[in-house]
Design an enzyme around this catalytic site. Structure first.
Site, mmCIF file in Angstrom:
data_model
loop_
_atom_site.group_PDB
_atom_site.id
_atom_site.type_symbol
_atom_site.label_atom_id
_atom_site.label_comp_id
_atom_site.label_asym_id
_atom_site.label_seq_id
_atom_site.Cartn_x
_atom_site.Cartn_y
_atom_site.Cartn_z
ATOM 1 N N ASP A 1 0.729 -1.165 -0.072
ATOM 2 C CA ASP A 1 0.039 -0.120 -0.096
ATOM 3 C C ASP A 1 0.803 1.232 -0.086
ATOM 4 O O ASP A 1 2.036 1.025 0.202
ATOM 5 C CB ASP A 1 -0.714 -0.170 1.142
ATOM 6 C CG ASP A 1 -2.247 0.789 1.141
ATOM 7 O OD1 ASP A 1 -2.328 1.516 0.005
ATOM 8 O OD2 ASP A 1 -3.278 0.218 1.791
ATOM 9 N N ASP B 1 -10.902 2.026 -3.333
ATOM 10 C CA ASP B 1 -11.433 1.496 -1.832
ATOM 11 C C ASP B 1 -12.861 1.565 -2.116
ATOM 12 O O ASP B 1 -13.502 1.062 -0.907
ATOM 13 C CB ASP B 1 -11.264 2.673 -0.931
ATOM 14 C CG ASP B 1 -9.560 2.647 -0.350
ATOM 15 O OD1 ASP B 1 -9.007 1.501 -0.658
ATOM 16 O OD2 ASP B 1 -9.104 3.284 0.378
HETATM 17 C C1 GLA Z 1 -5.770 1.992 2.343
HETATM 18 C C2 GLA Z 1 -6.151 0.580 1.576
HETATM 19 C C3 GLA Z 1 -7.141 -0.038 2.055
HETATM 20 C C4 GLA Z 1 -6.603 -0.614 3.520
HETATM 21 C C5 GLA Z 1 -6.060 0.452 4.284
HETATM 22 C C6 GLA Z 1 -5.462 -0.122 5.328
HETATM 23 O O1 GLA Z 1 -6.877 2.739 2.569
HETATM 24 O O2 GLA Z 1 -6.609 1.349 0.076
HETATM 25 O O3 GLA Z 1 -7.633 -1.230 1.209
HETATM 26 O O4 GLA Z 1 -5.552 -1.501 2.990
HETATM 27 O O5 GLA Z 1 -5.468 1.461 3.711
HETATM 28 O O6 GLA Z 1 -4.978 0.983 6.356
#
Ligand code: GLA
Length: 739
Positions: free
Chosen positions: A471, A541
């Site tokens: 990420d 997301d």
């Molecule tokens: C980001 C990612 C999510 C999740 C969160 C975890 O927002 O896009 O899918 O992994 O971080 O903190």
């Protein structure tokens, strides 16, 4: 040979019957551009497509002449693609072709991701060398044409062959002169949770651009632009795409000058960029991929999908069947311990799902997003047996284990920050902006890359980890390279990206069997650069099925279905609060890298039965979904946006899955036929609704009929003339029954 050189006209013609790219060395030695797009015959002169009596810009000030490498101050008053400051402070360049060579295959680009060939026979690369003797600047322009693709990959290497210092201020990867401007410009733009919506607008006089100055390609705009003729559709009309294989600050721009010609350019964003080339030094520019279609936007997407899936993505996971995953994030967020996770994994395995991913919260003392990034040491309070015991217990259930990491970041509340505050990006003596309570590590410093390689390798070696979600959750503010001298601060962003790529390269090389998925607050770095390391990315997301129709549709303009992570999540949806049927959530996520993002222990028995059936359907059709051809049928951006439809077709055209979605139910649904594409007109298909709850079975339909008349999609027997509810999806499974 696909690269033709005609010494009489000093003309280069890259051709393969699917695309042509024609250039010519002009009388003054500059490289002129004659044509890009529709395939033209080899063995001919196209010199008449450009100026015939061109002697030098001084005689033709302001006249639009097609140029491959426009520079500033030379009488071509359009946007330049190369600006290099010389020791006397001037930026005037007179770049003349001095040599060219044709190389078999495609050479790699030092330190940068790029498309590739497996065998040299797949492509030919033309390298044209230009020089400005006064500046001592050498430019090597690289053009690769592949044997069977309507695509040209272009990049360049700048080299200082003189004695003075040069400062590169603008260096575009591609500049494309078009002889007219009767085009619409299409961009992919959005923001968090609604990434990559296509926007189309006519080209108008002046400039129009999209870009990023965030240190990542960003959620807001994708490093891509397309021009299409007015009224171009999915299946008809002309379109040209420019896609940049880069994940950092970029600019994609179009300009129309008064006489109506157009220039497109794409590359590293010049704003704030300044790269010093000492004598002998070189700079490689990111690759731009130009694609052309005379048969609509669908064929342009086909060209990108196939190239990126087969010759940008690399490693064993390019061709391996990818697993159905369950990600813990929306199910439990930060709230878990060993036993809860094993229970979740058990429920995951019971559903037939193949891999359990532990998302954020397993390291340091991270109970929320306020701490511990950088401390890649397991949190023994939650996981007393460490990752090894957890992965072991998950694997004992017959499924694989995956893990979330965010290597580029550091929390101010972390041991790493206490030990190395200087590794966090900031301008000395000034304040620091925290976003999501975190700072960005300066990956332009080699010791940071070394440290992260060791720290993350330690984690990946500590347990049976088969999948990694990498990420990156904030963009860069207060840009400054702590180890760069003042005159080199303009190199900061690109050096950061080179460090990011180096870390990805090292870890993916060291762990080739791990399936990597990239992520950046959803789709904030969904670009071809990262696809060269991670074959898939978390698309957004936003996991709501209705929102995903638009996100996945837009993303698919450039990126293959196999690159788009798509998960079924719980309802009410956590991003928009919408309640959609489980069947619809599945029917949308099938057209992505399929998985779930919920707590499987909370499913009702009936939902469990449905999920099992979805997983079975997906795994039975896995090759089709992951390697087939994606065909867009009905856009969620057209009409009132109430419908969408698309399909996958296998490469041998013997199997297909068609999906039609209706957002809101409407009274008295109209009779409707969905015209399919990409089938074999001479084949008969058995068309079976899925799931076939009523046991209706399939009907036999000819391929030509399905494409020219269509597939009936009106709901069977609407009760009382009313539609069948909101957020519905219908799936059809097509299988060839004969010739
Ligand atoms: C980001 C990612 C999510 C999740 C969160 C975890 O927002 O896009 O899918 O992994 O971080 O903190």
């Amino acid at each position: 040979m696909p690269v033709e050189w005609r010494p009489e006209e000093r003309q280069f013609h890259l051709h393969n019957g699917r695309i042509s790219y024609v250039m010519r060395v002009l009388a003054n030695g500059w490289l002129g551009h004659l044509h890009a797009g529709a395939p033209l015959a080899a063995g001919r002169s196209y010199a008449h497509l450009g100026p015939t009596d061109f002697q030098g810009f001084s005689q033709r000030v302001g006249e639009p002449v097609g140029l491959e490498l426009p520079t500033a101050g030379s009488g071509d008053f359009r946007i330049p693609s190369l600006v290099v400051e010389q020791p006397d402070g001037s930026s005037l360049l007179d770049l003349r072709c001095v040599d060219h060579r044709v190389l078999p295959g495609k050479p790699p680009l030092a330190g940068l991701p790029s498309t590739y060939v497996v065998r040299d026979e797949e492509a030919e690369t033309l390298e044209v060398e230009l020089r400005d003797e006064i500046a001592g600047l050498e430019v090597r322009l690289l053009y690769t044409i592949f044997g069977d693709r309507p695509v040209i990959a272009r990049s360049a290497v700048l080299a200082n062959r003189g004695e003075g210092r040069l400062v590169v201020r603008t260096a575009m990867s591609a500049s494309l002169d078009l002889p007219d401007s009767r085009w619409e410009l299409v961009q992919l733009s959005g923001t968090w949770s609604r990434e990559r919506y296509p926007h189309a607008a006519p080209l108008l006089p002046g400039r129009r651009s999209v870009g990023s100055l965030r240190g990542a390609s960003g959620l807001e705009h994708n490093p891509f632009l397309m021009v299409q003729r007015p009224r171009t559709s999915e299946a008809a009309g002309e379109a040209i795409g420019l896609s940049l294989v880069y994940s950092g600050n970029f600019l994609a721009e179009a300009e129309v000058e008064p006489r109506g010609t157009a220039r497109l350019r794409i590359g590293i964003h010049p704003e704030g960029f300044a790269w010093t080339l000492e004598p002998g030094a070189e700079l490689a520019l990111p690759e731009a991929v130009l694609a052309w279609s005379g048969e609509g936007v669908g064929a342009l997407s086909d060209a990108y999908h196939d190239l990126y899936r087969r010759r940008l993505v690399r490693g064993p996971w390019r061709d391996r069947p990818r697993p159905v995953v369950l990600n813990s994030w929306e199910g439990v967020y930060f709230d878990f311990d060993h036993d809860r996770l094993v229970e979740m994994a058990r429920a995951t395995a019971d559903l037939g799902i193949e891999l359990f991913v532990l998302d954020d919260g397993w390291f340091g003392e991270r109970d929320s997003d306020t701490s511990s990034l950088g401390d890649w040491v397991v949190d023994r309070r939650k996981l007393p047996g460490g990752l090894r015991a957890l992965a072991h217990d998950v694997e004992a259930l017959g499924i694989r284990f995956g893990l979330w990491i965010e290597p580029e970041m550091v929390s101010p509340r972390s041991r790493l920050f206490d030990a190395h505050p200087e590794w966090a990006i900031q301008v000395p003596g000034r304040g620091r902006t925290e976003i999501r309570h975190q700072l960005v590590l300066d990956l332009g410093r080699p010791e940071v890359v070394d440290h992260l390689e060791a720290a993350i390798s330690g984690v990946l070696e500590s347990a049976a980890i088969s999948y990694v979600k990498w990420d990156m959750n904030r963009n860069i503010t207060e840009p400054f390279g702590g180890t760069l001298p003042p005159e080199r601060q303009g190199e900061f962003f690109h050096r950061y990206m080179l460090g990011v790529y180096e870390l990805w390269r090292r870890l993916t090389t060291r762990f080739p069997d791990i399936l990597f998925e990239s992520c950046a607050s959803g789709g904030g770095r969904f670009d071809p650069g990262l696809l060269a390391y991670a074959p898939q990315a978390w698309t957004s997301d936003d996991t709501d099925a209705v929102e995903r129709l638009r996100i996945q549709w837009g993303t698919s303009l450039v990126y293959p279905v196999s690159s788009m992570g798509a998960h079924v999540s719980a309802v009410p949806n956590h991003q928009v609060g919408r309640i959609t049927p489980l069947a619809t959530r599945g029917a949308v996520a099938f057209f992505g890298q399929f998985g779930y993002e919920l707590d499987p222990r909370r499913l009702t028995e009936a939902e469990g039965v449905e999920v099992r059936a979805q997983v079975r359907f997906y795994t039975e059709h896995r090759a089709l979904f992951q390697q087939g051809r994606f065909v867009r049928l009905r856009s969620p951006f057209e009409d009132d946006g109430n419908e969408a439809a698309w399909m996958m077709v296998s490469n041998d055209r013997r199997r297909a899955v068609v999906a039609h979605y209706r957002v809101l139910g409407r009274p008295v649904p109209r009779y409707d036929r969905l015209r399919l594409r990409g089938l074999d007109p001479l084949t008969t298909y058995r068309v079976t609704p899925w799931p076939d709850a009523a046991g209706i079975g399939g009907v036999a339909r000819a391929g030509d009929e399905l494409m020219s008349v269509g597939l009936g999609i009106e709901p069977a027997d609407p009760p009382n003339g009313v539609g069948v509810g909101d957020f519905t999806a219908r799936l059809f499974d097509l299988e060839a029954t004969g010739g």
